[in-house]
Design an enzyme around this catalytic site. Structure first.
Site, short mmCIF file in Angstrom:
data_model
loop_
_atom_site.label_atom_id
_atom_site.label_comp_id
_atom_site.label_asym_id
_atom_site.label_seq_id
_atom_site.Cartn_x
_atom_site.Cartn_y
_atom_site.Cartn_z
N ASP A 173 0.10 -7.50 1.30
CA ASP A 173 0.47 -6.10 1.46
C ASP A 173 1.99 -5.93 1.57
O ASP A 173 2.48 -5.18 2.41
CB ASP A 173 -0.23 -5.48 2.68
N SER A 231 4.65 2.59 7.84
CA SER A 231 4.29 1.43 7.05
C SER A 231 5.46 0.95 6.20
O SER A 231 6.10 1.73 5.51
CB SER A 231 3.11 1.75 6.13
N HIS A 274 0.82 -1.22 0.00
CA HIS A 274 0.00 0.00 0.00
C HIS A 274 0.85 1.26 0.00
O HIS A 274 0.34 2.36 -0.24
CB HIS A 274 -1.02 0.00 1.15
#
Length: 723
Positions: free
Chosen positions: A136, A236, A106
Site C-alpha cells: 500500500d 493516509s 490506495h
C-alpha cells in the site's frame, strides 16, 4: 478486510484511546501545586521534562512540515459499462531533491491526474512514478525546479524529509502524525507507540486478508506500527515522525482511536524500488502459511493453503504439510506476527530461484525444491469502450486460474451499459462474457480490443455492424453489434396543446372536510403564472378548481393528480373555458382563454459535451418562473457536471446559468454549441465561464487537459502487460 475509504481504512476495533498529553498535564499540575513559601527566595527557573518534550516536538515538526504535501487525485472507476471519474485526497512527504513524494497506493489507486499542495499553499501537478499495492505504498513526482526553486516571488522552497530507522522504535515512544485529514490544511497530532509488530487477525487466529478495491491484496509483508496519534480520512500517506524529526512510518489506516503505519525501513526500500524500476519485483511460492500456535506442533510452519498450479503445487507441496526447513535452515513460526517476515523472506528471493524445502506430511518426512515465480499484481487493467457501452478487463494469470480458464487469452466483459450497442445486440453481451474475436480478428489481450476499437472509431464510414465472437460459461456465441451508438436526438416535443397558466395540487376529501362547509374535492391553485391569460382572468392562489366547462373534477387520490391537466389538453388553444372555482367557501365561474403549452424541462433541448463532461439545456418558461428571472436573463442551464471532469474541477455545478464563455455571450443553446466548438478547435490552456447562481455572478476558470495529457475515454491508450 477491504478499504472503506480511499483516504483511510477504519477497522472494526473497540478500544479506548490513551491520551499522550496526560503525563504532561500531571507534570504541569504537580509543578503548579508545589509552590515555595511566600517568604522564601524563589529558585532559578529549571526546564521541566514537559518543556524538553515540547522543544523536541517543535524541532521534529519544523524538520518535516516543509516537506509535507496534500495530495488531490482524480481517479477512474468502471461501472455500468462506462468510465466514472471521482475525486479523492490524501497526504504525502517529499523524500528526495528530485521531487519524489511518498504516499499510499490506495490514495493514488486508479488515478489519472494528481496535484500536490505544498507547505506554502502552492498547488502543483504531479506524475505517478509507481505503485506497490502489496505494501500500500506509492511514489509521485513533482517538478523539482517548481518546488525547490519557485519562480513566484515571496514563496519559499520546499524541503526534503529524512527517514529514520523503524527497527529502533519501541513501545511507549512518542510519535507525531502529520497530514491533512478531511482535506483540511496540515495538522499535527501526538501519541505513543502501542505495538511495533501489529498484525490483524480474525477470531480463529488467521491473519485477515486486506484488499484494495476488493480484488488486490495488501499488507502481506507488513508488521504495522500501532500508535494512538489521531489520524482520520485524508491522513493516509502522511508521515509518522519520531522526536528526532525523522520519518519513522507512513500512516496508512486507522479508526476508533487506533492508528497504523507502515514501518519506515519497509517504506524506504519500496520507494527506492519504485523510483529506480517503476515497480517492486518480488518472488512468489504460492503458499498460504499459518502459525503453529494451537495446532499441536512444536516446530515448523503450517501450510494452510496452496495455489492451484502455483510454484509450490508444482513442486508437490500440499495443504496440511508442515515445513521444517528452508534451504536447510530450521524455521518455526509460532505466532501470527512472524508470518509477514516469512512471506517477505520468500518475496526477496530472485525470480526463478530454487528453494529447498524440508517438510513433514502425516508423520513422513519429505523434501522438495520450489522454483519461485514473479509475484504479479492481482488487479487486472480495465478500460471503458464508450461507443460500445462496455468496460473491458485484461485477463491476468490469477484471474484465469480463478475462472478456471485454459489460458489468459481473451478480453473479459466486466460491465455493460443499459441501452448501449452491446446491450441491444442480439444476443446481447453481458457481464462475465469473454470476447475471443471481432470481425475474425483474435482478441488475445486488452490491447487488441483497444486497438481495433480505435480503428473503427477513426473511420468516417464505419460498418453497420461488427461481428463479435464470445464465450459465456463454456458456450461459444456470435452476435452483431453496432460500432457506434445512434446520434442523440433532442427530446421530442408534444404537439402543441392547450394550457392554462396555473400550477395546482390535488385537494382531496379529507382536506375538504378539514376546511369545513363549502369545500369539496378539486384542484387547489398553488401558483398563477404572471402575464398569462389565467392571471388576466383573475384566478388567484388558493382558488379551488372543481370543474371545467361541464366536466366535474373530484380527485379521489394522488393517482388522479393529472386529471385537471388532461381535461385542459382536450381543449384547443384560443378556446374560452368556464372554470368553476370555490373561493373562500363560495362557488364562482371564471371564463379563461386557453394558451399554447409551455416547454417543460423534460422537453428542453440539451447538449452533452464529453470533453468537459457537462450537460446543459435551454431555459424554459418554468425555469424563469422558479428563479424569478425576467426576459433579460439569458444563458444555458447546467443540468449535470461530473465533479471530476474538466468543468467540475473548475467549479461548474448543476443549477448554474452559463452566460458567457471567454469573450462569447451565451444567450441560446446555439451560442453555447458554437463557443464550445471554437474552444475545442483552439484548445486553449484555460477557459473562463461566467455563471449566474442565485443572486451572484461568478467566474469559473476551467483548465482542459487536451491531447496526450489526458486520453479521451472513448479512445483509450493500450497499456503494457506489466502489472
Amino acid at each position: 478486510m477491504d478499504l472503506l475509504s480511499r483516504s483511510c481504512f477504519v477497522p472494526s476495533f473497540r478500544a479506548v484511546r490513551a491520551c499522550a498529553a496526560h503525563s504532561t498535564i500531571l507534570v504541569l499540575c504537580g509543578t503548579a501545586l508545589a509552590q515555595p513559601p511566600a517568604t522564601a527566595a524563589r529558585p532559578a527557573a529549571v526546564a521541566s521534562p514537559s518543556d524538553d518534550v515540547r522543544a523536541q516536538i517543535t524541532a521534529a515538526r519544523d524538520a518535516v512540515f516543509p516537506a509535507l504535501v496534500h495530495i488531490d487525485v482524480v481517479f477512474v472507476t468502471h461501472f455500468g459499462g462506462k468510465e466514472v471519474k471521482n475525486r479523492s485526497s490524501g497526504s504525502g512527504t517529499i523524500i528526495s531533491p528530485e521531487g519524489y513524494v511518498l504516499t499510499n497506493a490506495h490514495v493514488t489507486n486508479d488515478g489519472v491526474k494528481f496535484w500536490c499542495t505544498l507547505a506554502d499553499k502552492r498547488r502543483v501537478p504531479a506524475t505517478l512514478i509507481g505503485e506497490d499495492p502489496f505494501t500500500d505504498l506509492a511514489v509521485l513526482q513533482v517538478d523539482k525546479k517548481e518546488v525547490f526553486a519557485p519562480a513566484v516571488p515571496s514563496t519559499s522552497p520546499a524541503s526534503v524529509a529524512a527517514f529514520g530507522d523503524s527497527d529502533t522504535l519501541g513501545v511507549g515512544d512518542y510519535v507525531i502524525a502529520m497530514g491533512s485529514p478531511f482535506s483540511l490544511s496540515r495538522t499535527v497530532t501526538l501519541g505513543v507507540v502501542s505495538n511495533n509488530e501489529r498484525v490483524f487477525t480474525s477470531g480463529s487466529g488467521d491473519i485477515d486478508t486486506m484488499t484494495i478495491d476488493g480484488g488486490q491484496r495488501t499488507g502481506l509483508f507488513t508488521n504495522w506500527i500501532q500508535h494512538d496519534a489521531l489520524i482520520n480520512p485524508g491522513n493516509s500517506g502522511g508521515p509518522l515522525v519520531n522526536l528526532k524529526g525523522q520519518i519513522i512510518g507512513i500512516n496508512t489506516r486507522g479508526g476508533s482511536g487506533l492508528s497504523f503505519a507502515t514501518p519506515s525501513n519497509l517504506a524506504r526500500a519500496v520507494a527506492d524500488s519504485l523510483i529506480n524500476q517503476g515497480e517492486v519485483v518480488r518472488s512468489s511460492v504460492g503458499i498460504g502459511f499459518r502459525q503453529i500456535e494451537e495446532t499441536g506442533f512444536t516446530a515448523g510452519v503450517f501450510v494452510d493453503s496452496v495455489e492451484k498450479d502455483g510454484p509450490a503445487a508444482k513442486a508437490g507441496i500440499e495443504a496440511g504439510d508442515l515445513i521444517l526447513t528452508i534451504d536447510s535452515k530450521p524455521v518455526t513460526v509460532r505466532f501470527a506476527e512472524q508470518i509477514p517476515p516469512l512471506l517477505k523472506q520468500f518475496a526477496e528471493l530472485p525470480v526463478g530461484a530454487g528453494v529447498a524445502i524440508g517438510y513433514e506430511r502425516r508423520g513422513t518426512m519429505g523434501a522438495a525444491t520450489i522454483t519461485t515465480t514473479k509475484l504479479l499484481r492481482e488487479k487486472a487493467d480495465e478500460e471503458s469502450l464508450r461507443d460500445w457501452g462496455i468496460t473491458a478487463k485484461r485477463i491476468n494469470e490469477r484471474m484465469a486460474r480463478y475462472l478456471r480458464l485454459d489460458s489468459s487469452e481473451g478480453v473479459y466483459v466486466d460491465s455493460v451499459r443499459s441501452g448501449s450497442t452491446a446491450q441491444t445486440a442480439e444476443p446481447a453481451l453481458d457481464y462475465g462474457d469473454i470476447i475471443r474475436e471481432i470481425d475474425g480478428k483474435p482478441m488475445k489481450d486488452l490491447a487488441d480490443i483497444i486497438e481495433y476499437y480505435k480503428q473503427v472509431a477513426a473511420m468516417e464510414k464505419p460498418p453497420e455492424f461488427v461481428l463479435v465472437q464470445f464465450e459465456r460459461r463454456g458456450k461459444n456465441f456470435v452476435t452483431l453489434m453496432k460500432p457506434r451508438p445512434d446520434k442523440p436526438q433532442d427530446p421530442p416535443r408534444e404537439v402543441p396543446k392547450a394550457w392554462i397558466g396555473v400550477a395546482t395540487q390535488p385537494f382531496l376529501q379529507k382536506i375538504a372536510e378539514k376546511m369545513g362547509a363549502g369545500y369539496e374535492p378539486g384542484f387547489r391553485v398553488t401558483r398563477v403564472y404572471p402575464g398569462t391569460k389565467a392571471d388576466a382572468a383573475g384566478l388567484k392562489v388558493g382558488d379551488l378548481i372543481v370543474g371545467i366547462n361541464k366536466t366535474k373534477l373530484r380527485p379521489k387520490g394522488m393517482q388522479e393528480a393529472g386529471a385537471f391537466t388532461r381535461a385542459v389538453k382536450e381543449l384547443e388553444e384560443g378556446d374560452s373555458a368556464d372554470i368553476a372555482i370555490i373561493r373562500t367557501g363560495e362557488k364562482i365561474t371564471l371564463p379563461v382563454v386557453m394558451e399554447k403549452a409551455r416547454t417543460t424541462a423534460e422537453e428542453a433541448r440539451r447538449d452533452k459535451n464529453q470533453d468537459f463532461e457537462i450537460t446543459v439545456r435551454e431555459i424554459t418558461f418554468f425555469d424563469r418562473d422558479d428563479n424569478r428571472w425576467d426576459d433579460t436573463v439569458a444563458g444555458v442551464l447546467i443540468e449535470d457536471a461530473d465533479s471530476a471532469g474538466w468543468a467540475g474541477l473548475g467549479g461548474l455545478r448543476s443549477g448554474g446559468l452559463i452566460q458567457r464563455i471567454d469573450d462569447s455571450t451565451i444567450a441560446t443553446l446555439q451560442d453555447y454549441r458554437k463557443a464550445i466548438a471554437d474552444i475545442t478547435k483552439a484548445k486553449p490552456k484555460r477557459v473562463v465561464f461566467v455563471v449566474l447562481r442565485g443572486l451572484s455572478t461568478s467566474f469559473r476558470f476551467v483548465e482542459p487537459a487536451w491531447g496526450a495529457e489526458e486520453k479521451p475515454d472513448d479512445l483509450p491508450a493500450a497499456k503494457p502487460d506489466s502489472k
